[in-house]
Write a protein that holds these residues in place. Sequence first.
Motif, short mmCIF file in Angstrom:
data_model
loop_
_atom_site.label_atom_id
_atom_site.label_comp_id
_atom_site.label_asym_id
_atom_site.label_seq_id
_atom_site.Cartn_x
_atom_site.Cartn_y
_atom_site.Cartn_z
N LEU A 176 -56.13 8.20 37.22
CA LEU A 176 -54.91 8.14 38.01
C LEU A 176 -55.19 8.32 39.50
O LEU A 176 -54.56 7.67 40.35
N ASP A 177 -56.13 9.18 39.81
CA ASP A 177 -56.51 9.40 41.21
C ASP A 177 -57.01 8.11 41.83
O ASP A 177 -56.57 7.72 42.93
N LEU A 179 -56.48 5.05 40.73
CA LEU A 179 -55.40 4.07 40.72
C LEU A 179 -54.48 4.24 41.92
O LEU A 179 -54.19 3.28 42.64
N PHE A 180 -54.01 5.46 42.15
CA PHE A 180 -53.06 5.67 43.24
C PHE A 180 -53.73 5.57 44.61
O PHE A 180 -53.09 5.20 45.59
N GLU A 181 -55.01 5.89 44.67
CA GLU A 181 -55.76 5.66 45.91
C GLU A 181 -55.74 4.17 46.25
O GLU A 181 -55.46 3.77 47.39
N LEU A 183 -53.65 1.82 45.10
CA LEU A 183 -52.29 1.37 45.38
C LEU A 183 -51.87 1.73 46.80
O LEU A 183 -51.22 0.94 47.50
N THR A 184 -52.23 2.93 47.24
CA THR A 184 -51.89 3.36 48.60
C THR A 184 -52.59 2.51 49.65
O THR A 184 -52.00 2.11 50.65
N GLN A 187 -50.82 -0.88 49.60
CA GLN A 187 -49.47 -0.76 50.14
C GLN A 187 -49.47 -0.62 51.66
O GLN A 187 -48.65 -1.20 52.36
N TRP A 204 -49.51 2.41 29.70
CA TRP A 204 -49.03 2.48 31.07
C TRP A 204 -47.53 2.32 31.21
O TRP A 204 -46.99 2.46 32.30
N LEU A 211 -42.17 4.82 37.88
CA LEU A 211 -42.23 4.20 39.20
C LEU A 211 -40.94 3.42 39.49
O LEU A 211 -40.36 3.51 40.57
N ASP A 225 -43.24 -3.02 45.80
CA ASP A 225 -44.46 -2.25 45.52
C ASP A 225 -44.84 -2.33 44.05
O ASP A 225 -46.00 -2.08 43.70
#
Length: 250
Positions: A176-177, A179-181, A183-184, A187, A204, A211, A225
């Motif tokens: 998850l870390d 993944l969101f890194e 995505l950020t 974005q 998922w 989300l 997003d």
Amino acid sequence: MTNTEGRARREQRRGPVVRRQSQMQTGTTDQHLLDTRGTADWVHEDPFRVLRIQSEFVEGFGALAELPPAISVFGSARTQRDTPEYEAGVAIGRGLVEAGFAVITGGGPGAMEAANKGAMEAGGVSVGLGIELPFEQGINPYVNLGVDFRYFFVRKTMFVKYASGFVVLPGGLGTLDELFEALTLVQTKKVTRFPIVLFGTAYWSGLVGWLRDTLVAEGKVGERDLQLFHVTDEVEEAIGVVTKEAGAGA
């Protein structure tokens, strides 16, 4: 006494650092360097850590600079070898190599091992970027180019810098870390044309629903997003999406 002399007594300059009042130190930088009577505590202090961090970047850049186009594959270290998730990881690693890409993972067991196995068995470049952890199991045997890191943020830089996209298999907090890194970064346009594929719709779906129903609904992110990633259960589709978009960004 001139103003300049008075100011010199009230402050201390060491390179880019200015110290005043109680923060002033005795001695000079050269003195501390050449004095062999001191302790070895300096190897545990922040300025020395900067050199270690620098050396990790240099080693990582040097080892990975000549990689062919690559895709990073993430997933749980706890994925068992006799599961469909593991077999999907093997198939994804194999398919990425057949599509002309190297495969980068965290180098550990589980889903990471699966992707590396598929890549190596297909005759491709199989990269493992390991991390120093209390219970680290080492680089898996299907890696033919491995680099171990002390610092997560250096390792994460390598995942993004040397990959053209991510395939994210079911995983835990580390997955998850990453993944969101990613995505950020997409974005905020720190990286462009960086495809992100989530493999496993059942796994998922809860996250995607949150989300949509919470972040988007409350205006914390925009509706568009949700287009930053693609969710699928099909190996061929995952490979097709990530390699097509990655190739378009090359």
